[in-house]
Write an enzyme that holds these catalytic residues in place. Structure first.
Site, mmCIF file in Angstrom:
data_model
loop_
_atom_site.group_PDB
_atom_site.id
_atom_site.type_symbol
_atom_site.label_atom_id
_atom_site.label_comp_id
_atom_site.label_asym_id
_atom_site.label_seq_id
_atom_site.Cartn_x
_atom_site.Cartn_y
_atom_site.Cartn_z
ATOM 1 N N ASP A 16 0.837 -1.211 0.000
ATOM 2 C CA ASP A 16 0.000 0.000 0.000
ATOM 3 C C ASP A 16 0.870 1.258 0.000
ATOM 4 O O ASP A 16 1.988 1.259 0.517
ATOM 5 C CB ASP A 16 -0.909 -0.026 1.242
ATOM 6 N N ASN A 64 -10.968 -2.682 -5.395
ATOM 7 C CA ASN A 64 -10.218 -1.667 -6.161
ATOM 8 C C ASN A 64 -10.898 -1.265 -7.478
ATOM 9 O O ASN A 64 -10.522 -0.270 -8.101
ATOM 10 C CB ASN A 64 -8.781 -2.119 -6.424
HETATM 11 C C1 IPE Z 1 -5.406 -2.706 -0.233
HETATM 12 O O1 IPE Z 1 -5.069 -1.385 -0.362
HETATM 13 C C2 IPE Z 1 -5.343 -3.391 -1.573
HETATM 14 C C3 IPE Z 1 -4.027 -3.533 -2.152
HETATM 15 C C4 IPE Z 1 -2.893 -3.166 -1.622
HETATM 16 C C5 IPE Z 1 -3.984 -4.177 -3.441
HETATM 17 P P1 IPE Z 1 -6.182 -0.249 -0.517
HETATM 18 O O2 IPE Z 1 -5.445 1.023 -0.630
HETATM 19 O O3 IPE Z 1 -7.104 -0.590 -1.627
HETATM 20 O O4 IPE Z 1 -6.985 -0.354 0.854
HETATM 21 P P2 IPE Z 1 -7.837 0.713 1.619
HETATM 22 O O5 IPE Z 1 -8.833 1.246 0.630
HETATM 23 O O6 IPE Z 1 -6.911 1.786 2.087
HETATM 24 O O7 IPE Z 1 -8.448 -0.026 2.758
HETATM 25 C C1 IPE Z 2 -1.486 0.337 -3.400
HETATM 26 O O1 IPE Z 2 -1.311 1.712 -3.419
HETATM 27 C C2 IPE Z 2 -1.695 -0.231 -4.770
HETATM 28 C C3 IPE Z 2 -3.057 -0.722 -5.029
HETATM 29 C C4 IPE Z 2 -4.045 -0.729 -4.187
HETATM 30 C C5 IPE Z 2 -3.309 -1.260 -6.350
HETATM 31 P P1 IPE Z 2 -2.528 2.716 -3.382
HETATM 32 O O2 IPE Z 2 -2.918 3.051 -4.776
HETATM 33 O O3 IPE Z 2 -3.626 2.195 -2.539
HETATM 34 O O4 IPE Z 2 -1.844 3.973 -2.702
HETATM 35 P P2 IPE Z 2 -2.492 4.968 -1.658
HETATM 36 O O5 IPE Z 2 -3.083 4.164 -0.557
HETATM 37 O O6 IPE Z 2 -3.527 5.737 -2.410
HETATM 38 O O7 IPE Z 2 -1.344 5.814 -1.214
HETATM 39 MG MG MG Z 3 -4.059 2.386 -0.566
#
Ligand code: IPE
Ligand code: IPE
Ligand code: MG
Length: 227
Positions: A16, A64
């Protein structure tokens, strides 16, 4: 129990913080995802030297899809590029690719590419499991339905029908970016996993950070309810 250092065999990571990594630099989110792939590549290369049997990476959750079409398309294209460019390296590095989640419903060309990659890496001994279109509650519901269909809903029959049935038990779950939640990842499998939440944003994650996490894990006393 407790005197021998524990060696983690199966580590899972919630990758993340790509968006925040980009934002901090005034870059588009897509750049964060691109750099995130670089971090994955370096980590996969370190699986063997670290003695892991299995590394599971949360790449795309079933939630997602709520992101913009642009971002989702970008992530899918990165997946295509990553498999294409890194498959030869997986094969030469003894990596066996596995995909967990509802990946069969991704775009047909991705499904085909993944099936091919799974087939071509089937002899590998270090498992790289990528969670794609993965949601743990959905996975448990699917497994429970299969258990019900055979007329026996028990802990064992549910576990046997999870996407992770052929993977070693989860030892350590890591989440980057400072968020302290599971976001629908490996809920069942985490029952007795050790957890580590680090502030590092995913593109800044390195094999050295993983090694430090493994060293920390080795010193933890796992009790599994007993004494
Ligand atoms: C969890 O991260 C999913 C992945 C890392 C693929 P998210 O960024 O989607 O999770 P939330 O929305 O902060 O809970
Ligand atoms: C994790 O990074 C990657 C995926 C969930 C695909 P994020 O895209 O969730 O990054 P933040 O949480 O917005 O920083
Ligand atoms: Mg995230």
């Amino acid at each position: 129990m407790g005197e021998e250092p524990n060696r983690a065999k199966h580590v899972a990571i919630i990758m993340d913080g790509n968006g925040r990594w980009a934002k901090k630099r005034g870059l588009p989110r897509a750049m964060g995802h691109q750099r995130g792939v670089e971090a994955v590549r370096k980590l996969v290369r370190s699986v063997e030297p670290m003695g892991l049997d299995c590394l599971t990476l949360y790449a795309f959750s079933s939630e997602n899809w709520k992101r913009s079409e642009d971002e989702v398309d970008g992530l899918m294209n990165l997946m295509r590029k990553f498999i294409k460019s890194d498959l030869p390296e997986f094969i030469s590095n003894d990596v066996r690719l596995k995909i967990i989640g509802n990946w069969q419903s991704l775009a047909p060309d991705i499904v085909e590419m993944l099936e091919d990659a799974i087939e071509q890496t089937s002899k590998g001994s270090r498992m790289l499991a990528v969670a794609l279109n993965y949601g743990s509650q959905q996975e448990i519901a699917r497994a429970a339905a299969k258990a019900a269909a055979i007329g026996e809903v028990t802990e064992a029959t549910i576990a046997a029908h999870l996407d992770t049935a052929d993977m070693p038990p989860l030892d350590l779950l890591i989440r980057t970016s400072g968020e302290v939640r599971l976001s629908n990842f490996l809920l069942w499998q985490s029952a007795y996993a050790e957890m580590l939440f680090v502030d590092t944003l995913w593109p800044d994650f390195t094999p050295e950070i993983l090694q430090a996490a493994l060293d920390d894990f080795a010193m933890r006393e796992r009790r599994f309810g007993g004494r």
